[in-house]
Motif scaffolding. Structure first.
Motif, PDB file in Angstrom:
ATOM      1  N   ALA A  27       0.816  -1.215   0.000  1.00  0.00           N
ATOM      2  CA  ALA A  27       0.000   0.000   0.000  1.00  0.00           C
ATOM      3  C   ALA A  27       0.853   1.270   0.000  1.00  0.00           C
ATOM      4  CB  ALA A  27      -0.965  -0.019   1.189  1.00  0.00           C
ATOM      5  N   PRO A  28       1.861   1.370   0.866  1.00  0.00           N
ATOM      6  CA  PRO A  28       2.685   2.591   0.824  1.00  0.00           C
ATOM      7  C   PRO A  28       3.370   2.805  -0.517  1.00  0.00           C
ATOM      8  CG  PRO A  28       3.086   1.376   2.842  1.00  0.00           C
ATOM      9  CD  PRO A  28       2.241   0.510   1.993  1.00  0.00           C
ATOM     10  N   LEU A  29       3.880   1.710  -1.121  1.00  0.00           N
ATOM     11  CA  LEU A  29       4.587   1.871  -2.397  1.00  0.00           C
ATOM     12  C   LEU A  29       3.647   2.316  -3.504  1.00  0.00           C
ATOM     13  CD1 LEU A  29       6.973  -1.199  -2.244  1.00  0.00           C
ATOM     14  CD2 LEU A  29       7.582   1.215  -2.138  1.00  0.00           C
ATOM     15  N   VAL A  30       2.474   1.678  -3.550  1.00  0.00           N
ATOM     16  CA  VAL A  30       1.495   2.065  -4.568  1.00  0.00           C
ATOM     17  C   VAL A  30       1.088   3.531  -4.370  1.00  0.00           C
ATOM     18  CG1 VAL A  30      -0.858   1.658  -5.395  1.00  0.00           C
ATOM     19  CG2 VAL A  30       0.649  -0.270  -4.908  1.00  0.00           C
ATOM     20  N   PHE A  31       0.957   3.890  -3.105  1.00  0.00           N
ATOM     21  CA  PHE A  31       0.464   5.229  -2.789  1.00  0.00           C
ATOM     22  C   PHE A  31       1.412   6.345  -3.254  1.00  0.00           C
ATOM     23  CE2 PHE A  31      -0.648   8.765   0.088  1.00  0.00           C
ATOM     24  CZ  PHE A  31      -1.992   8.857  -0.210  1.00  0.00           C
ATOM     25  N   VAL A  32       2.728   6.124  -3.142  1.00  0.00           N
ATOM     26  CA  VAL A  32       3.657   7.174  -3.620  1.00  0.00           C
ATOM     27  C   VAL A  32       3.455   7.415  -5.095  1.00  0.00           C
ATOM     28  CG1 VAL A  32       6.012   8.008  -3.284  1.00  0.00           C
ATOM     29  CG2 VAL A  32       5.418   5.676  -2.594  1.00  0.00           C
ATOM     30  N   PHE A  33       3.415   6.319  -5.866  1.00  0.00           N
ATOM     31  CA  PHE A  33       3.271   6.473  -7.310  1.00  0.00           C
ATOM     32  C   PHE A  33       1.946   7.151  -7.639  1.00  0.00           C
ATOM     33  CE2 PHE A  33       6.710   3.508  -7.243  1.00  0.00           C
ATOM     34  CZ  PHE A  33       7.415   3.793  -8.392  1.00  0.00           C
ATOM     35  N   TRP A  34       0.894   6.698  -6.965  1.00  0.00           N
ATOM     36  CA  TRP A  34      -0.431   7.270  -7.210  1.00  0.00           C
ATOM     37  C   TRP A  34      -0.429   8.768  -6.880  1.00  0.00           C
ATOM     38  CZ3 TRP A  34      -4.356   9.293  -3.984  1.00  0.00           C
ATOM     39  CH2 TRP A  34      -5.590   9.484  -4.640  1.00  0.00           C
ATOM     40  N   SER A  35       0.167   9.134  -5.748  1.00  0.00           N
ATOM     41  CA  SER A  35       0.176  10.540  -5.339  1.00  0.00           C
ATOM     42  C   SER A  35       0.951  11.400  -6.316  1.00  0.00           C
ATOM     43  CB  SER A  35       0.799  10.697  -3.958  1.00  0.00           C
ATOM     44  OG  SER A  35       0.145   9.894  -3.035  1.00  0.00           O
ATOM     45  N   ALA A  36       2.055  10.860  -6.828  1.00  0.00           N
ATOM     46  CA  ALA A  36       2.889  11.666  -7.727  1.00  0.00           C
ATOM     47  C   ALA A  36       2.211  11.871  -9.073  1.00  0.00           C
ATOM     48  CB  ALA A  36       4.244  11.000  -7.919  1.00  0.00           C
ATOM     49  N   PHE A  37       1.449  10.854  -9.519  1.00  0.00           N
ATOM     50  CA  PHE A  37       0.904  10.916 -10.876  1.00  0.00           C
ATOM     51  C   PHE A  37      -0.591  11.198 -10.925  1.00  0.00           C
ATOM     52  CE2 PHE A  37       4.675   8.134 -11.599  1.00  0.00           C
ATOM     53  CZ  PHE A  37       5.353   9.022 -12.408  1.00  0.00           C
ATOM     54  N   ARG A  38      -1.222  11.457  -9.777  1.00  0.00           N
ATOM     55  CA  ARG A  38      -2.677  11.513  -9.817  1.00  0.00           C
ATOM     56  C   ARG A  38      -3.200  12.711 -10.609  1.00  0.00           C
ATOM     57  NH1 ARG A  38      -4.881  12.804  -3.739  1.00  0.00           N
ATOM     58  NH2 ARG A  38      -2.943  13.746  -3.054  1.00  0.00           N
ATOM     59  N   HIS A  39      -2.390  13.755 -10.744  1.00  0.00           N
ATOM     60  CA  HIS A  39      -2.812  14.876 -11.577  1.00  0.00           C
ATOM     61  C   HIS A  39      -2.150  14.818 -12.951  1.00  0.00           C
ATOM     62  CE1 HIS A  39      -4.848  16.422  -8.135  1.00  0.00           C
ATOM     63  NE2 HIS A  39      -3.730  16.504  -7.440  1.00  0.00           N
ATOM     64  N   GLY A  40      -1.652  13.652 -13.296  1.00  0.00           N
ATOM     65  CA  GLY A  40      -1.058  13.476 -14.616  1.00  0.00           C
ATOM     66  C   GLY A  40       0.445  13.709 -14.611  1.00  0.00           C
ATOM     67  N   LEU A  41       1.023  13.566 -15.805  1.00  0.00           N
ATOM     68  CA  LEU A  41       2.477  13.689 -15.936  1.00  0.00           C
ATOM     69  C   LEU A  41       2.950  15.139 -15.803  1.00  0.00           C
ATOM     70  CD1 LEU A  41       3.551  11.242 -18.788  1.00  0.00           C
ATOM     71  CD2 LEU A  41       4.431  11.322 -16.448  1.00  0.00           C
ATOM     72  N   GLY A  42       2.090  16.087 -16.143  1.00  0.00           N
ATOM     73  CA  GLY A  42       2.484  17.499 -16.147  1.00  0.00           C
ATOM     74  C   GLY A  42       3.030  17.994 -14.818  1.00  0.00           C
ATOM     75  N   PRO A  43       2.213  17.918 -13.745  1.00  0.00           N
ATOM     76  CA  PRO A  43       2.699  18.386 -12.437  1.00  0.00           C
ATOM     77  C   PRO A  43       3.939  17.622 -11.971  1.00  0.00           C
ATOM     78  CG  PRO A  43       0.336  18.053 -12.392  1.00  0.00           C
ATOM     79  CD  PRO A  43       0.818  17.508 -13.700  1.00  0.00           C
ATOM     80  N   PHE A  44       3.967  16.304 -12.270  1.00  0.00           N
ATOM     81  CA  PHE A  44       5.140  15.512 -11.900  1.00  0.00           C
ATOM     82  C   PHE A  44       6.383  16.071 -12.570  1.00  0.00           C
ATOM     83  CE2 PHE A  44       8.050  12.126 -13.315  1.00  0.00           C
ATOM     84  CZ  PHE A  44       8.491  11.662 -12.102  1.00  0.00           C
ATOM     85  N   TRP A  45       6.247  16.303 -13.874  1.00  0.00           N
ATOM     86  CA  TRP A  45       7.405  16.780 -14.630  1.00  0.00           C
ATOM     87  C   TRP A  45       7.862  18.164 -14.162  1.00  0.00           C
ATOM     88  CZ3 TRP A  45      11.136  14.575 -16.898  1.00  0.00           C
ATOM     89  CH2 TRP A  45      12.001  15.329 -17.703  1.00  0.00           C
TER      90      TRP A  45
END
Lengths: 280, 263
Positions: free
Chosen positions: B21-39
């Protein structure tokens, strides 16, 4: 693992004489010793000097301050809790990985390597965001001891599982079959036949995990916050003392932590080797 | 039969709560608004500077500890000398040390009030609160890995091939290059992978010696903490994902080497 790997028997004298390249190897050894002195020995000497150079009474005053005592005590309590939980659950996980068979077992096996490789600050951040104030489950482990235990469970889980897993895999199943043939139920077989063989491995996992847990900083720092007497572990306390320019107090607590870690490794190593000898 | 499913379920739930759950959650949190904010979060000047500093640190610390690891492992397995056990124990010691304690010990040697610090500062080469201090701290915490991987491999290997080569007139350097290194290469690479993972992920020791100045003395892990403290969660998760991806690659590399049968 920690206590034994470098403890290999020295090469015998006869081989030694026949070994090629004396001078070159001596230069190599000299470089290695110089490097080790600079990297480990001198800093540790400075640490010890800072802790006890002002005399024993100064050292004692520093480590017996209420905040230091509370931090050290908390550290041992949360570490013991995390290690105890992992000793049981890590053995269960190892059991399932070795004795059970299901699709995707390899993925679980791979997954267990991740806490080794994942930066501790990332581990702390993810646990905090998942189980913290704004997390999706509505629980809040931020600034609680349960949160600290959880972080320590995360970072020490591989130690518990990987200590037991190979021993379980190498266990001779004929013994269990024999016990079952003689009328022992599954629980009796586990208690009388399997468990005694696993105890040394479990103990070795406990020693490694404990030693790691009492020093952990990155995974703990965000979750623990910085509440003296409540959730301040020893490493967080030491960090705070360094930031306050009180390096003597930091060094004193560091020395206690270091000695505790070494004692844990030696004690669990000794128990492990004693149990192993009795088992054989 | 029931016990089997009970155990399987128990292990599954435990791993799900603690690990998955913690590992999935980091990825989900980083990408939940799409690639733009992450980038945009990982391409800020501070983020790029942090990634650069982490890479520079790895480029110095990993080779330094690899060379030391080879020399130390050869000394431990091929020679008898006084203090050999102490030598081995000292190499293992960083594993028993809290990273914060490592940082403090370095501060006491290289800091402003340390043993050698004032001299270094006087000669214009400050160690603490700059890149050399960060590199030094990561070198200490990642010191044992190469040696620990190589010692069992070298013990298994024995000295017969080297002796044969020496009898045939090969020089010591030639022997190391042509006989020893090829024989230990998988163990060596495994040790290097572990070292790299530790170097990239180190936080506590670096936090003590770096000074933590954004854009100057901030590694990726310090950057994660800094973003979190500044309530920039997207920044913190995005940088975490970069670090998590590095660890996934590390684990994959370890697995591939495992399959080659080195352990």
């Amino acid at each position: 693992m920690v206590t034994r790997a470098l403890d290999a028997p020295p090469p015998s004298r006869g081989r030694q004489r026949a070994r090629p390249g004396g001078a070159g190897a001596s230069i190599g050894l000299g470089i290695a010793v110089a490097y080790l002195s600079l990297i480990v020995l001198i800093p540790l000497a400075a640490l010890a000097w800072s802790a006890i150079g002002g005399g024993w009474s100064a050292f004692w005053t520093a480590v017996s301050s209420p905040e230091a005592v509370a931090a050290l005590r908390l550290t041992f309590e949360v570490s013991a809790a995390a290690v105890a939980i992992n000793a049981v659950m890590g053995t269960v996980v190892a059991w399932v990985l070795v004795r059970d068979s299901f699709r995707g077992r390899w993925a679980v096996d791979v997954l267990l390597d991740l806490p080794f490789a994942l930066p501790t600050i990332v581990a702390g951040l993810t646990l905090l965001s998942l189980y913290g104030v704004d997390g999706p489950f509505g629980v809040n482990i931020a600034y609680t001891r349960i949160g600290i235990v959880m972080a320590l469970i995360f970072v020490t889980l591989p130690f518990s599982v990987r200590a037991v897993q190979p021993v379980l895999a190498a266990l001779d199943r004929d013994m269990e079959d024999a016990a079952a043939t003689l009328g022992a139920g599954p629980f009796t077989v586990f208690r009388k036949v399997i468990l005694p063989n696993l105890v040394p491995a479990v103990l070795s996992g406990i020693g490694l995990s404990f030693s790691r847990a009492i020093g952990e900083f990155g995974a703990v720092v965000l979750i623990a916050g910085n509440l003296p007497f409540k959730t301040e572990t020893a490493s967080v306390y030491i960090f705070g003392q360094i930031e306050n320019d009180n390096s003597a107090a930091a060094a004193a607590a560091s020395l206690v932590l270091l000695l505790a870690s070494l004692v844990l490794l030696v004690v669990f190593g000794l128990i492990e080797s004693r149990v192993t000898r009795h088992a054989r | 039969m029931r016990a089997k499913y009970l155990l399987r379920g128990l292990a599954g739930v435990y791993l799900a709560i603690v690990l998955v759950a913690p590992l999935v959650f980091v990825f989900w949190s980083a990408f939940r608004h799409g690639l733009g904010p992450f980038w945009s979060a990982i391409s800020t000047p501070e983020a790029v500077a942090a990634l650069k500093l982490t890479l520079i640190t790895a480029l110095v610390a990993v080779p330094a500890n690899t060379i030391f690891g080879i020399l130390a492992a050869l000394a431990l397995t091929r020679r008898t000398f006084r203090g050999r056990r102490v030598f081995g124990a000292l190499i293992d010691l960083p594993l028993a040390l809290s990273p914060v304690v490592v940082g403090l010990a370095l501060l006491l040697v290289w800091g402003e009030a340390g043993w050698f610090g004032p001299w270094m500062i006087h000669h214009g080469m400050p160690v603490v609160f700059s890149t050399p201090g960060i590199i030094l701290a990561t070198i200490v915490v990642s010191l044992p890995f190469v040696t620990r991987e190589l010692v069992p491999v070298l013990n298994e290997l024995g000295v017969e091939q080297q002796e044969a080569a020496a009898t045939l007139g090969a020089s010591p350097l030639h022997i190391v290059w042509r006989i020893t290194l090829p024989a230990i290469r998988y163990g060596l690479v495994y040790g290097i992978v572990l070292t790299t993972a530790r170097v990239v992920g180190e936080f506590g020791a670096v936090a003590v010696v770096s000074g933590n100045i954004a854009g100057q003395s901030q590694t990726m892990t310090l950057f994660v903490e800094n973003r979190f403290q500044a309530f920039d969660l997207v920044g913190a998760y995005s940088a975490s994902v970069v670090l998590a991806l590095i660890s996934v690659v590390t684990v994959a590399a370890m697995r591939m080497l495992n399959r080659r049968g080195i352990r």
